[in-house]
Write a protein that holds these residues in place. Structure first.
Motif, PDB file in Angstrom:
ATOM      1  N   ALA A  48       0.832  -1.198   0.000  1.00  0.00           N
ATOM      2  CA  ALA A  48       0.000   0.000   0.000  1.00  0.00           C
ATOM      3  C   ALA A  48       0.869   1.252   0.000  1.00  0.00           C
ATOM      4  CB  ALA A  48      -0.933  -0.009   1.208  1.00  0.00           C
ATOM      5  N   VAL A  49       1.599   1.438  -1.094  1.00  0.00           N
ATOM      6  CA  VAL A  49       2.467   2.601  -1.256  1.00  0.00           C
ATOM      7  C   VAL A  49       2.281   3.126  -2.668  1.00  0.00           C
ATOM      8  CG1 VAL A  49       4.162   1.734   0.402  1.00  0.00           C
ATOM      9  CG2 VAL A  49       4.427   1.202  -2.027  1.00  0.00           C
ATOM     10  N   ALA A  50       2.826   4.312  -2.919  1.00  0.00           N
ATOM     11  CA  ALA A  50       2.762   4.865  -4.270  1.00  0.00           C
ATOM     12  C   ALA A  50       3.461   3.920  -5.248  1.00  0.00           C
ATOM     13  CB  ALA A  50       3.423   6.248  -4.300  1.00  0.00           C
ATOM     14  N   ALA A  51       2.975   3.869  -6.481  1.00  0.00           N
ATOM     15  CA  ALA A  51       3.481   2.923  -7.481  1.00  0.00           C
ATOM     16  C   ALA A  51       4.965   3.128  -7.773  1.00  0.00           C
ATOM     17  CB  ALA A  51       2.664   3.040  -8.767  1.00  0.00           C
ATOM     18  N   ASP A  52       5.462   4.353  -7.579  1.00  0.00           N
ATOM     19  CA  ASP A  52       6.873   4.629  -7.870  1.00  0.00           C
ATOM     20  C   ASP A  52       7.719   4.778  -6.603  1.00  0.00           C
ATOM     21  OD1 ASP A  52       5.765   6.987  -6.965  1.00  0.00           O
ATOM     22  OD2 ASP A  52       6.637   8.246  -8.539  1.00  0.00           O
ATOM     23  N   ALA A  53       7.221   4.276  -5.477  1.00  0.00           N
ATOM     24  CA  ALA A  53       7.965   4.401  -4.219  1.00  0.00           C
ATOM     25  C   ALA A  53       9.256   3.579  -4.280  1.00  0.00           C
ATOM     26  CB  ALA A  53       7.109   3.930  -3.056  1.00  0.00           C
ATOM     27  N   PRO A  54      10.380   4.144  -3.856  1.00  0.00           N
ATOM     28  CA  PRO A  54      11.626   3.371  -3.802  1.00  0.00           C
ATOM     29  C   PRO A  54      11.572   2.364  -2.645  1.00  0.00           C
ATOM     30  CG  PRO A  54      12.042   5.757  -3.780  1.00  0.00           C
ATOM     31  CD  PRO A  54      10.598   5.558  -3.493  1.00  0.00           C
ATOM     32  N   LEU A  55      12.005   1.142  -2.906  1.00  0.00           N
ATOM     33  CA  LEU A  55      12.021   0.092  -1.893  1.00  0.00           C
ATOM     34  C   LEU A  55      13.450  -0.376  -1.633  1.00  0.00           C
ATOM     35  CD1 LEU A  55       9.037  -2.235  -2.966  1.00  0.00           C
ATOM     36  CD2 LEU A  55       8.977  -0.055  -1.723  1.00  0.00           C
ATOM     37  N   ALA A  56      13.616  -1.062  -0.531  1.00  0.00           N
ATOM     38  CA  ALA A  56      14.920  -1.631  -0.184  1.00  0.00           C
ATOM     39  C   ALA A  56      14.717  -2.938   0.556  1.00  0.00           C
ATOM     40  CB  ALA A  56      15.729  -0.662   0.678  1.00  0.00           C
ATOM     41  N   VAL A  57      15.747  -3.778   0.509  1.00  0.00           N
ATOM     42  CA  VAL A  57      15.828  -4.968   1.349  1.00  0.00           C
ATOM     43  C   VAL A  57      16.789  -4.640   2.476  1.00  0.00           C
ATOM     44  CG1 VAL A  57      16.487  -7.396   1.476  1.00  0.00           C
ATOM     45  CG2 VAL A  57      15.408  -6.505  -0.601  1.00  0.00           C
ATOM     46  N   MET A  58      16.320  -4.780   3.707  1.00  0.00           N
ATOM     47  CA  MET A  58      17.152  -4.491   4.872  1.00  0.00           C
ATOM     48  C   MET A  58      17.476  -5.811   5.568  1.00  0.00           C
ATOM     49  SD  MET A  58      16.392  -1.759   7.963  1.00  0.00           S
ATOM     50  CE  MET A  58      16.344  -0.381   6.825  1.00  0.00           C
ATOM     51  N   VAL A  59      18.766  -6.105   5.711  1.00  0.00           N
ATOM     52  CA  VAL A  59      19.211  -7.367   6.290  1.00  0.00           C
ATOM     53  C   VAL A  59      19.960  -7.074   7.581  1.00  0.00           C
ATOM     54  CG1 VAL A  59      20.549  -9.477   5.937  1.00  0.00           C
ATOM     55  CG2 VAL A  59      19.438  -8.354   3.979  1.00  0.00           C
ATOM     56  N   ILE A  60      19.508  -7.696   8.656  1.00  0.00           N
ATOM     57  CA  ILE A  60      20.181  -7.498   9.939  1.00  0.00           C
ATOM     58  C   ILE A  60      21.201  -8.606  10.152  1.00  0.00           C
ATOM     59  CG2 ILE A  60      18.495  -8.822  11.306  1.00  0.00           C
ATOM     60  CD1 ILE A  60      18.871  -6.675  13.515  1.00  0.00           C
ATOM     61  N   SER A  61      22.319  -8.256  10.743  1.00  0.00           N
ATOM     62  CA  SER A  61      23.366  -9.232  11.039  1.00  0.00           C
ATOM     63  C   SER A  61      23.265  -9.648  12.507  1.00  0.00           C
ATOM     64  CB  SER A  61      24.745  -8.635  10.778  1.00  0.00           C
ATOM     65  OG  SER A  61      25.053  -7.669  11.784  1.00  0.00           O
ATOM     66  N   ASP A  62      24.147 -10.565  12.895  1.00  0.00           N
ATOM     67  CA  ASP A  62      24.271 -10.954  14.303  1.00  0.00           C
ATOM     68  C   ASP A  62      25.482 -10.295  14.962  1.00  0.00           C
ATOM     69  OD1 ASP A  62      22.041 -12.812  14.492  1.00  0.00           O
ATOM     70  OD2 ASP A  62      23.188 -14.140  13.199  1.00  0.00           O
ATOM     71  N   ARG A  63      26.111  -9.335  14.249  1.00  0.00           N
ATOM     72  CA  ARG A  63      27.257  -8.638  14.838  1.00  0.00           C
ATOM     73  C   ARG A  63      26.832  -7.905  16.111  1.00  0.00           C
ATOM     74  NH1 ARG A  63      27.826  -7.133   9.404  1.00  0.00           N
ATOM     75  NH2 ARG A  63      27.065  -5.036   9.835  1.00  0.00           N
ATOM     76  N   ILE A  64      27.789  -7.723  17.002  1.00  0.00           N
ATOM     77  CA  ILE A  64      27.506  -6.928  18.194  1.00  0.00           C
ATOM     78  C   ILE A  64      28.496  -5.777  18.274  1.00  0.00           C
ATOM     79  CG2 ILE A  64      28.876  -8.457  19.719  1.00  0.00           C
ATOM     80  CD1 ILE A  64      26.652  -7.680  21.875  1.00  0.00           C
ATOM     81  N   SER A  65      27.950  -4.581  18.391  1.00  0.00           N
ATOM     82  CA  SER A  65      28.781  -3.386  18.519  1.00  0.00           C
ATOM     83  C   SER A  65      28.590  -2.793  19.906  1.00  0.00           C
ATOM     84  CB  SER A  65      28.399  -2.352  17.454  1.00  0.00           C
ATOM     85  OG  SER A  65      27.107  -1.825  17.721  1.00  0.00           O
ATOM     86  N   ALA A  66      29.646  -2.201  20.394  1.00  0.00           N
ATOM     87  CA  ALA A  66      29.596  -1.471  21.660  1.00  0.00           C
ATOM     88  C   ALA A  66      30.771  -0.513  21.674  1.00  0.00           C
ATOM     89  CB  ALA A  66      29.667  -2.422  22.858  1.00  0.00           C
ATOM     90  N   PHE A  67      30.535   0.678  22.187  1.00  0.00           N
ATOM     91  CA  PHE A  67      31.557   1.716  22.202  1.00  0.00           C
ATOM     92  C   PHE A  67      32.085   1.974  20.793  1.00  0.00           C
ATOM     93  CE2 PHE A  67      31.784  -0.397  26.400  1.00  0.00           C
ATOM     94  CZ  PHE A  67      31.364   0.665  27.189  1.00  0.00           C
ATOM     95  N   GLU A  68      31.161   1.911  19.811  1.00  0.00           N
ATOM     96  CA  GLU A  68      31.455   2.206  18.408  1.00  0.00           C
ATOM     97  C   GLU A  68      32.450   1.221  17.783  1.00  0.00           C
ATOM     98  OE1 GLU A  68      31.641   6.666  17.672  1.00  0.00           O
ATOM     99  OE2 GLU A  68      31.857   6.601  19.850  1.00  0.00           O
ATOM    100  N   CYS A  69      32.523   0.020  18.325  1.00  0.00           N
ATOM    101  CA  CYS A  69      33.394  -1.021  17.793  1.00  0.00           C
ATOM    102  C   CYS A  69      32.606  -2.314  17.625  1.00  0.00           C
ATOM    103  CB  CYS A  69      34.576  -1.295  18.741  1.00  0.00           C
ATOM    104  SG  CYS A  69      35.683   0.110  19.003  1.00  0.00           S
ATOM    105  N   ILE A  70      33.075  -3.162  16.706  1.00  0.00           N
ATOM    106  CA  ILE A  70      32.510  -4.489  16.526  1.00  0.00           C
ATOM    107  C   ILE A  70      33.390  -5.488  17.278  1.00  0.00           C
ATOM    108  CG2 ILE A  70      31.877  -6.272  14.861  1.00  0.00           C
ATOM    109  CD1 ILE A  70      30.176  -3.777  14.629  1.00  0.00           C
ATOM    110  N   TRP A  71      32.747  -6.406  18.039  1.00  0.00           N
ATOM    111  CA  TRP A  71      33.475  -7.345  18.883  1.00  0.00           C
ATOM    112  C   TRP A  71      33.272  -8.773  18.381  1.00  0.00           C
ATOM    113  CZ3 TRP A  71      36.476  -5.142  22.658  1.00  0.00           C
ATOM    114  CH2 TRP A  71      36.235  -3.782  22.902  1.00  0.00           C
ATOM    115  N   HIS A  72      34.240  -9.645  18.667  1.00  0.00           N
ATOM    116  CA  HIS A  72      34.146 -11.036  18.230  1.00  0.00           C
ATOM    117  C   HIS A  72      34.660 -11.947  19.334  1.00  0.00           C
ATOM    118  CE1 HIS A  72      38.290  -9.903  17.233  1.00  0.00           C
ATOM    119  NE2 HIS A  72      38.595 -11.189  17.301  1.00  0.00           N
ATOM    120  N   GLY A  73      34.386 -13.264  19.154  1.00  0.00           N
ATOM    121  CA  GLY A  73      34.753 -14.223  20.185  1.00  0.00           C
ATOM    122  C   GLY A  73      35.518 -15.402  19.639  1.00  0.00           C
ATOM    123  N   GLU A  74      35.901 -16.275  20.539  1.00  0.00           N
ATOM    124  CA  GLU A  74      36.677 -17.457  20.159  1.00  0.00           C
ATOM    125  C   GLU A  74      35.806 -18.429  19.367  1.00  0.00           C
ATOM    126  OE1 GLU A  74      37.940 -18.972  23.919  1.00  0.00           O
ATOM    127  OE2 GLU A  74      35.924 -19.531  24.560  1.00  0.00           O
TER     128      GLU A  74
END
Length: 367
Positions: A48-74
């Motif tokens: 239910a949007v205008a026929a010419d509305a721009p669309l996107a696919v948004m994909v979420i990751s499982d990354r975790i950020s904190a203090f503006e950094c990405i962290w990883h584990g063993e």
């Protein structure tokens, strides 16, 4: 079970056909579709949007950020199992309640997979709208130093750390660098007042001065919906970040909507109710992970001092966290999601391939 294989760490390299470069943030990546695919999906899926509305696919990751950094584990864990699905499920739940209770819609048009949204392009309001119901975190630190005015709002003396505020307060800050606004430094994440928004509403991307009132109403009503629902599962909604934008509806009219994510452990502080009544703060949000990092390193100033960002990035890059730390975060996120939605959370076994298959067979978007 190999949890690392169930983590979607890289989400900006999927073979999705796009009409513009992929925009990749700390957690989400946005694939802007070309005009032909946007128009085709609007017709085929009945959005239910205008026929010419721009669309996107948004994909979420499982990354975790904190203090503006990405962290990883063993063990090759470059994220938190179930985190992306939990964040999306929680946002989906709140957005649905907002819509059902007549508040406002969101930018989401369809949810084809636990890690994927099909969204309508929105024109964002250039503020991060923070709502606070308790005095904690950075606000408490400033209060303890003697500050009593926050974004033009004066709060009383005599408050204690983690105490409930006399009323919900809104402390907006800039989203991105905005130039040419008197009294507002051209820096990201600068606190601003309601008077700033009213006096320079166009600079913040508001359509009209009355929309400042509308955004505040939606913020307060949305906060109340989430706070009430969380209280039902004995969780306390402490503070949160809302983001808003405009979309054009099927009639060609601009509507102010909720966007990004809402009421999640990434964008909010959420406390356990039973523990709080006993005088303890138990975090059921990313704040718990932040506190763990602050306690983990001998020099926590690296994480707090923006002048040490080079050191901080190196620290995050070179630190391999115990898998138990990331699994504890997973338990927090998934557990909270299941409390909120009232049922087990579906966790993808092979998220990358599942997304490709769904977007190929169901949407014709894989190159």
């Amino acid at each position: 079970m190999n949890f690392a294989s169930r983590v979607l760490a890289a989400n900006n390299d999927l073979p999705i056909r796009t009409g513009a470069p992929v925009h990749s943030g700390k957690v989400r990546s946005v694939y802007w579709l070309d005009s032909a695919d946007s128009a085709r999906l609007i017709a085929e899926r009945g959005y239910a949007v205008a026929a010419d509305a721009p669309l996107a696919v948004m994909v979420i990751s499982d990354r975790i950020s904190a203090f503006e950094c990405i962290w990883h584990g063993e063990g090759g864990m470059h994220g938190v199992p179930g985190k992306g699905a939990a964040l999306n499920a929680i946002s989906n739940h709140w957005f649905r309640l907002f819509r059902e209770q007549g508040l406002a819609d969101s930018h989401i048009l369809e949810i084809p997979h636990p890690l994927v949204w099909i969204v309508q392009k929105a024109r964002p309001i250039m503020i991060e709208a923070i709502a606070r119901q308790y005095i904690t975190g950075s606000m408490w630190r400033a209060y303890a130093r003697g500050e009593r005015e926050f974004c033009g709002i004066r709060i009383p003396d005599g408050l204690s750390r983690d105490q409930k505020l006399p009323e919900l307060i809104i402390t907006p800050s800039t989203k991105g660098i905005l130039e040419g606004i008197p009294g507002v430094p051209a820096q990201d994440d600068v606190n601003i007042t309601r008077n700033d928004l009213l006096a320079h509403y166009k600079a913040f991307n508001f359509r009209a001065p009355e929309d400042v009132n509308r955004y505040e109403t939606l913020l307060r009503e949305g906060f109340e919906v989430i706070s009430r629902e969380l209280a039902g599962v004995d969780q306390i909604f402490v503070d949160t970040k809302f983001e808003f934008g405009y979309v054009t509806d099927v009639a060609g009219d601009e509507q102010l909507i909720y966007m990004d994510e809402v009421g999640t452990p990434d964008s909010s502080r959420i406390w356990d109710g039973a523990a709080y009544r006993e005088g303890q703060v138990v975090e059921n949000s990313k704040e718990g992970f932040r506190q763990l990092l602050l306690n983990h390193f001998p020099d926590p100033d690296i994480l707090l001092n923006k002048d040490r960002m080079v050191e901080r990035l190196a620290l995050a890059r070179n630190t391999v966290l115990p898998a138990s730390v990331l699994m504890a975060v997973a338990d927090t996120y998934v557990g909270l999601a299941e409390k909120i939605i009232g049922q087990p959370l579906h966790l993808p076994e092979d998220p990358r391939q599942e997304i490709i298959d769904i977007l190929d067979t169901g949407f014709g978007l894989i190159s």
